[in-house]
Design a protein around this motif. Structure first.
Motif, mmCIF file in Angstrom:
data_model
loop_
_atom_site.group_PDB
_atom_site.id
_atom_site.type_symbol
_atom_site.label_atom_id
_atom_site.label_comp_id
_atom_site.label_asym_id
_atom_site.label_seq_id
_atom_site.Cartn_x
_atom_site.Cartn_y
_atom_site.Cartn_z
ATOM 1 N N ARG A 56 2.385 12.381 -11.943
ATOM 2 C CA ARG A 56 1.446 11.665 -10.828
ATOM 3 C C ARG A 56 1.882 10.550 -9.968
ATOM 4 N NH1 ARG A 56 -1.529 12.624 -15.760
ATOM 5 N NH2 ARG A 56 -3.040 13.826 -15.619
ATOM 6 N N THR A 57 3.137 9.835 -9.972
ATOM 7 C CA THR A 57 3.646 9.249 -9.517
ATOM 8 C C THR A 57 3.906 9.468 -8.087
ATOM 9 O OG1 THR A 57 4.412 7.841 -11.355
ATOM 10 C CG2 THR A 57 5.437 7.329 -9.289
ATOM 11 N N LEU A 58 3.490 8.820 -6.990
ATOM 12 C CA LEU A 58 3.603 9.003 -5.641
ATOM 13 C C LEU A 58 4.862 8.132 -5.285
ATOM 14 C CD1 LEU A 58 -0.025 9.120 -4.213
ATOM 15 C CD2 LEU A 58 1.600 10.819 -4.232
ATOM 16 N N ALA A 87 0.735 -1.324 0.071
ATOM 17 C CA ALA A 87 -0.066 -0.050 0.122
ATOM 18 C C ALA A 87 0.859 1.193 0.067
ATOM 19 C CB ALA A 87 -0.907 -0.063 1.336
ATOM 20 N N VAL A 88 0.326 2.344 -0.649
ATOM 21 C CA VAL A 88 0.967 3.520 -0.547
ATOM 22 C C VAL A 88 -0.229 4.521 -0.064
ATOM 23 C CG1 VAL A 88 1.803 5.389 -1.868
ATOM 24 C CG2 VAL A 88 2.603 3.105 -2.222
ATOM 25 N N PRO A 89 0.053 5.563 0.976
ATOM 26 C CA PRO A 89 -0.985 6.321 1.321
ATOM 27 C C PRO A 89 -1.442 7.362 0.337
ATOM 28 C CG PRO A 89 0.875 6.076 3.128
ATOM 29 C CD PRO A 89 1.180 5.413 1.970
ATOM 30 N N ASP A 90 -2.661 7.558 0.317
ATOM 31 C CA ASP A 90 -3.266 8.633 -0.699
ATOM 32 C C ASP A 90 -3.167 8.107 -2.185
ATOM 33 O OD1 ASP A 90 -3.821 10.405 1.457
ATOM 34 O OD2 ASP A 90 -1.834 11.171 1.567
ATOM 35 N N ALA A 91 -2.646 6.896 -2.487
ATOM 36 C CA ALA A 91 -2.749 6.501 -3.714
ATOM 37 C C ALA A 91 -4.369 6.144 -4.314
ATOM 38 C CB ALA A 91 -2.028 5.093 -3.864
ATOM 39 N N LYS A 92 -4.495 6.917 -5.474
ATOM 40 C CA LYS A 92 -5.994 7.008 -5.806
ATOM 41 C C LYS A 92 -5.858 6.074 -7.084
ATOM 42 C CE LYS A 92 -7.377 10.637 -3.338
ATOM 43 N NZ LYS A 92 -6.482 10.625 -2.628
#
Length: 184
Positions: free
Chosen positions: A167-169, A59-64
């Motif tokens: 856009r890449t977190l 998981a990555v926080p805030d990934a839409k």
């Protein structure tokens, strides 16, 4: 007519090397379709069943949304061979199942879009290294995005790359190998 010779391997960088994520944390990518020696199981190669392998990621926080690009830089051509481009995988997703349908739009995962692979079809195209060309490396690159990408299935990789840059977190990759079967 003289054919232009192809290089032994692509000289260009793969997508993940061209994207600078916002976060310093990475994404851990895994699959159950990889053998202990790193080789991708036969059923995922175009020599056999040609079905996409199952993928899992952290998981990555805030990934839409998520995007996956699979490339082979060992292909004997100018640019890495594109085996798969899929984006707009919903943010809560933590992977893809085995055997994603080879269609531009998908019901599962809902809203995901698949671009054209190097064989000009939509969706996944498995390893098909030329006989005698040796071991090829397949980079399963996963990108966590801060928003979905508003692009259709005819989007070429260079346009998708520009969207990924913006856009890449966070990103991560899994490298699998495959070699053409030997004749018996």
């Amino acid at each position: 007519m003289t054919e232009t010779p192809h290089p032994d391997h692509s000289g260009q960088a793969i997508t993940i090397q061209k994207v600078d994520p916002i976060l310093s944390t990475g994404v851990v990518v895994s699959t159950t379709a990889q053998l202990p020696d790193g080789r991708l199981e036969d059923r995922h190669a175009a020599y056999h069943d040609n079905i996409s392998p199952p993928l899992r990621w952290t998981a990555v926080p805030d990934a839409k949304a998520w995007a996956v690009v699979v490339e082979d830089p060992d292909a004997p051509q100018e640019a890495p061979f594109v085996h798969w481009m899929i984006w707009n995988i919903p943010g809560p997703a933590r992977g893809l199942p085995e055997g994603v349908a080879n269609t531009p739009g998908l019901a599962t995962p809902h809203g995901a879009v698949q671009g054209r692979n190097g064989q000009h079809g939509f969706g996944y195209f498995g390893p098909l290294p030329p006989a005698g060309h040796g071991l090829h490396h397949y980079y399963f690159q996963v990108f966590a995005l801060d928003e979905a990408i508003d692009m259709g299935p005819e989007t070429p990789l260079h346009d998708l790359l520009n969207a990924l840059k913006a856009r890449t977190l966070a990103s991560g990759e899994l490298v699998a190998t495959y070699e053409a079967p030997t004749r018996q």
